[in-house]
Design a protein around this motif. Structure first.
Motif, mmCIF file in Angstrom:
data_model
loop_
_atom_site.group_PDB
_atom_site.id
_atom_site.type_symbol
_atom_site.label_atom_id
_atom_site.label_comp_id
_atom_site.label_asym_id
_atom_site.label_seq_id
_atom_site.Cartn_x
_atom_site.Cartn_y
_atom_site.Cartn_z
ATOM 1 N N SER A 27 -34.291 29.284 -63.235
ATOM 2 C CA SER A 27 -35.038 29.241 -62.108
ATOM 3 C C SER A 27 -35.940 27.898 -61.980
ATOM 4 N N TYR A 31 -34.612 25.732 -58.759
ATOM 5 C CA TYR A 31 -35.379 26.020 -57.782
ATOM 6 C C TYR A 31 -36.953 25.351 -57.945
ATOM 7 N N SER A 32 -37.785 25.260 -56.850
ATOM 8 C CA SER A 32 -39.029 24.552 -56.906
ATOM 9 C C SER A 32 -39.976 25.249 -57.779
ATOM 10 N N SER A 33 -40.460 24.589 -59.031
ATOM 11 C CA SER A 33 -41.316 24.997 -59.900
ATOM 12 C C SER A 33 -42.393 25.709 -59.171
ATOM 13 N N VAL A 36 -41.768 29.253 -57.850
ATOM 14 C CA VAL A 36 -41.244 30.027 -59.071
ATOM 15 C C VAL A 36 -42.722 30.496 -59.610
ATOM 16 N N GLY A 157 -36.689 30.877 -55.101
ATOM 17 C CA GLY A 157 -37.597 30.752 -56.121
ATOM 18 C C GLY A 157 -38.495 31.623 -56.486
#
Length: 206
Positions: A27, A31-33, A36, A157
């Motif tokens: 993840s 995807y963008s932290s 998430v 995300g």
């Protein structure tokens, strides 16, 4: 039954393996932290509210606890199926790794569902219907991804973040911590580590 609690600790370990060996790293790498983390916070808040609501109406009811854990896990897997299915439909990876990853994810999750089913008051029809529902949901999201390519990583995300927190909440607060109160703690920790090892082997094979 203490033996069932040891099995649930093993299941918690398998889910920990899914979370920390594959789902969380995948993840945050794809995807963008921020999205998430937002999803994780949203999912945890939702799970906390639902959990408190259920225990308020059914205090210290072990059968209800196991049944709610069963349906919580189905919710988490379904949420996980959204980005996984769409990624499959979009052919995000041109090799077979993503397909194998999705398939092998469902092996430990399926094992855990079966163990929770044994500890609950559910009928075999519920278990069968759950497996059919999860298979159909993954297939449906894959078809959706192939028909309508969806590339918004922010939303995907967040959905994965919700899946992480939902599965993590079930693993810790619904499976492991309640089981830890019964029997020998050392056996429960051994079961947890064994579950993580089983998940690792499954992913290595996959």
């Amino acid at each position: 039954n203490v033996k069932i609690d040891y099995i649930l600790s093993l299941c918690a370990g398998v889910l920990c393996g899914v979370l920390f060996l594959e789902l969380i790293p995948h993840s945050f790498s794809d995807y963008s932290s921020v999205s998430v983390v937002i999803g994780i916070l949203i999912g945890f808040a939702i799970m906390f509210f639902i959990d408190k609501l259920i225990h308020k109406h059914h205090p210290q009811n072990v059968i209800v606890d196991k049944t709610s854990s069963f349906y919580f896990l189905i919710l988490a897997i379904t949420l996980h199926n959204v980005p996984a299915g769409i990624a499959l439909g979009n052919h995000a990876e041109h090799n077979e790794h993503l397909f194998q990853l999705v398939v092998f994810h469902h092996i430990p999750e399926g094992i855990t569902l079966m163990m929770i089913y044994i500890a609950s008051s559910l009928k075999i029809l519920h278990l069968f219907a759950s497996f059919v529902f999860l298979s159909v949901s993954l297939t449906s999201f894959a078809l959706l991804g192939s028909i309508l390519p969806f590339s918004n990583g922010q939303y995907l995300g967040m959905i994965l973040g919700v899946a992480i927190s939902t599965m993590g909440y079930i693993t810790i607060f619904e499976l492991f911590f309640p089981s830890l109160k019964k029997g020998y703690r050392s056996f429960h920790w051994l079961s947890l580590l064994s579950g993580i090892f089983i998940a690792a082997i499954i992913f290595i094979i996959g």
